[in-house]
Scaffold this motif. Structure first.
Motif, PDB file in Angstrom:
ATOM      1  N   ASP A 158      10.644 -51.429  -0.253  1.00 31.53           N
ATOM      2  CA  ASP A 158      11.648 -52.464  -0.490  1.00 31.53           C
ATOM      3  C   ASP A 158      12.711 -52.365   0.596  1.00 31.53           C
ATOM      4  OD1 ASP A 158      12.820 -54.628  -1.676  1.00 31.53           O
ATOM      5  OD2 ASP A 158      13.072 -53.706  -3.645  1.00 31.53           O
ATOM      6  N   GLU A 159      13.555 -53.382   0.703  1.00 28.65           N
ATOM      7  CA  GLU A 159      14.613 -53.362   1.703  1.00 28.65           C
ATOM      8  C   GLU A 159      15.772 -54.243   1.264  1.00 28.65           C
ATOM      9  OE1 GLU A 159      13.745 -55.405   5.444  1.00 28.65           O
ATOM     10  OE2 GLU A 159      11.942 -56.237   4.495  1.00 28.65           O
ATOM     11  N   GLU A 168      19.449 -46.466   9.342  1.00 32.31           N
ATOM     12  CA  GLU A 168      18.199 -46.976   9.912  1.00 32.31           C
ATOM     13  C   GLU A 168      18.164 -46.715  11.417  1.00 32.31           C
ATOM     14  OE1 GLU A 168      18.015 -51.064   8.659  1.00 32.31           O
ATOM     15  OE2 GLU A 168      18.029 -50.552   6.531  1.00 32.31           O
ATOM     16  N   THR A 224      18.384 -57.117   1.494  1.00 31.05           N
ATOM     17  CA  THR A 224      18.410 -58.459   2.094  1.00 31.05           C
ATOM     18  C   THR A 224      19.798 -59.082   2.082  1.00 31.05           C
ATOM     19  OG1 THR A 224      17.782 -59.433  -0.036  1.00 31.05           O
ATOM     20  CG2 THR A 224      16.001 -58.929   1.515  1.00 31.05           C
ATOM     21  N   ARG A 252      14.549 -57.311  -1.310  1.00 30.39           N
ATOM     22  CA  ARG A 252      13.402 -58.184  -1.136  1.00 30.39           C
ATOM     23  C   ARG A 252      12.557 -58.230  -2.407  1.00 30.39           C
ATOM     24  NH1 ARG A 252       8.561 -56.655   0.809  1.00 30.39           N
ATOM     25  NH2 ARG A 252       9.480 -54.792   1.749  1.00 30.39           N
ATOM     26  N   GLU A 257      13.714 -47.485   1.216  1.00 29.68           N
ATOM     27  CA  GLU A 257      12.957 -47.404   2.467  1.00 29.68           C
ATOM     28  C   GLU A 257      11.961 -48.549   2.536  1.00 29.68           C
ATOM     29  OE1 GLU A 257      11.085 -46.941   5.792  1.00 29.68           O
ATOM     30  OE2 GLU A 257      12.786 -45.624   5.364  1.00 29.68           O
ATOM     31  N   ARG A 258      11.994 -49.275   3.653  1.00 28.10           N
ATOM     32  CA  ARG A 258      11.130 -50.447   3.809  1.00 28.10           C
ATOM     33  C   ARG A 258       9.646 -50.079   3.805  1.00 28.10           C
ATOM     34  NH1 ARG A 258      10.015 -53.016   8.831  1.00 28.10           N
ATOM     35  NH2 ARG A 258      11.671 -51.743   9.728  1.00 28.10           N
ATOM     36  N   SER A 293      20.248 -46.890   2.994  1.00 29.29           N
ATOM     37  CA  SER A 293      19.103 -47.641   3.488  1.00 29.29           C
ATOM     38  C   SER A 293      18.479 -46.883   4.650  1.00 29.29           C
ATOM     39  CB  SER A 293      19.517 -49.048   3.928  1.00 29.29           C
ATOM     40  OG  SER A 293      18.388 -49.794   4.336  1.00 29.29           O
ATOM     41  N   THR A 330      19.431 -54.123   8.304  1.00 27.61           N
ATOM     42  CA  THR A 330      20.539 -54.055   7.347  1.00 27.61           C
ATOM     43  C   THR A 330      21.880 -54.030   8.076  1.00 27.61           C
ATOM     44  OG1 THR A 330      19.065 -52.804   5.891  1.00 27.61           O
ATOM     45  CG2 THR A 330      21.392 -52.829   5.328  1.00 27.61           C
TER      46      THR A 330
END
Length: 419
Positions: free
Chosen positions: A142-143, A173, A145, A159, A49-50, A25, A179
């Motif tokens: 996306d990330e 991160e 959850t 997500r 990666e968010r 992540s 996360t």
């Protein structure tokens, strides 16, 4: 949401073996670096990666010591040098921009406040992504959850995407990692009492290729640094006990910065003028401290595990070295607990050295009074004088503000022979 090629791209897994699957992540520096080394050892990696795309923003970072050796082993040292900012060194400047003291960039892997390898964070991230995009599945936008560990691995929920199961999850991160909080809610972020606003401003004819630092009393400092894309990276930093400014919306942050730095002099007016349009990031500087960096099949890497703060100049080197060591230890055994414990044993002394702040930091370069500013300028003037530099050279002393970048012996992990 976009994704890269969902293939390891490597043929180094022994016949009949299934590549172990890792979820990483974070697609900054630590995550892609880990993906590279895991790929070398035959593992299958997915990086989530968010952000909707690769982040190309960021300030100047440097790579030193063991971190630079990791780049060499990746075959990236020359590419990083070619994409460097060209920073000549560090200068302390007075109220009218006069140079009080100059410290040339380092000429080896470690020395100097300005390292020999200076690069924008986004540029280094781009190089690492280019090196791994054909061998790693990248999922942007996306990330994670949720994380549910069980006998067969860890099931991650996202997500947007469907749940997936992995053998291991690596959180690579930043300091305030979401996360990480799913597994390590007790993470200690130790505030250093320093607020820093980062922004990019247009370059003018008065700018140089030096990192220029100006103290304005009342715990304020301003810096201007060159980049390789024709702009200037600026910071406004403030010693303060006030918390939460970094969480305000942008208009409120701009209001606070303008009021706080209105009379700071030097080049500050042009920096404040740029606040309306320039990309802006405000950070409460701190360090991450945790008694352990792994729990079950989840492990922390880089800033999420042990951010040393930008003051130390060691964050990027720790991320690169940690990625190399983590991948090597995982590749050496089928027992993930043993591997993760070995990763911590090897890295923790290095991290602890890196987290030691320079004497007096951050207050030393953020004097609260005009008397303090004069004292600092007198001290750096002496340190930057020719006799002092010659004496330091004769004594074998490190250059100004050199961090403990070489305080680890990097092992050479065996690499499987290609099938």
């Amino acid at each position: 949401m976009t994704s890269g090629i969902a293939s390891t791209g490597w043929t180094r897994v022994l016949p009949g073996m299934t590549p172990r699957r890792v979820l990483v992540s974070g697609a900054g520096v630590a995550g892609p670096a880990l993906s590279y080394w895991l790929g070398v050892h035959g593992w299958s990696t997915t990086v989530v990666e968010r952000s909707a795309e690769l982040r190309d923003a960021g300030q100047n970072i440097d790579v030193r010591g063991a971190g630079r050796e990791v780049l060499r082993r990746m075959g990236l040292e020359d590419a990083v040098r070619a994409a460097g900012t060209g920073e000549l060194g560090t200068q302390f400047v007075g109220d009218n921009g006069e140079v009080i003291a100059s410290f040339d960039a380092g000429e080896n892997d470690t020395d100097g406040a300005t390292a020999e390898l200076e690069i924008l964070r986004g540029e280094l991230g781009r190089l690492l992504h280019e090196r791994t995009r054909d061998t790693t599945e990248y999922v942007f936008g996306d990330e994670v959850t949720g994380l549910d560990e069980h006998a067969d691995g860890v099931t991650a929920t996202f997500r947007q995407g469907a749940p997936r199961t992995f053998d291991l999850v690596v959180v690579a991160e930043g300091v305030t990692s979401r996360t990480r909080s799913l597994v390590f809610p007790e993470a200690d972020i130790r505030s250093l009492g320093l607020l820093v606003a980062y922004l990019t401003v247009p370059r003018t004819a008065a700018d140089t290729d030096w990192w220029r630092i100006h103290q304005a009393s009342q715990g304020r400092a301003v810096t201007l640094r060159p980049d390789n894309v024709g702009t200037i990276r600026a910071t406004l930093s403030l010693l303060t006990d006030v918390r939460g400014i970094e969480d305000l919306d942008r208009p409120a942050q701009v209001h606070v910065l303008r009021r706080t730095f209105a009379d700071a002099g030097w080049e500050v007016p042009r920096v404040l003028d740029a606040l309306d349009d320039a990309p802006l990031y405000v950070d409460a500087v701190g360090q991450v401290r945790l008694p352990s960096w792994h729990r079950g099949r989840v492990v922390l890497l880089g800033d999420a595990a042990h951010c040393p703060s930008p003051i130390t100049g060691m964050g990027t080197s720790l991320a690169l070295v940690g990625a190399y060591v983590l991948a090597g230890e995982l590749a050496g055994t089928a027992d993930h607990e043993q591997a993760l414990a070995a990763y911590e044993t090897r890295m923790r002394p290095y991290v602890e050295r890196a987290q030691q702040l320079p004497p007096g930091a951050p207050g030393l370069v953020h004097p609260r009074t005009r008397t303090g500013v004069r004292a600092l300028r007198a001290a750096v003037g002496v340190a930057g004088s020719a006799p002092a530099k010659r004496l330091g050279s004769l004594l074998g002393a490190a250059s100004f503000a050199s961090p403990p970048a070489e305080a680890i012996d990097l092992p050479h992990y065996p690499v499987p022979v290609s099938a």
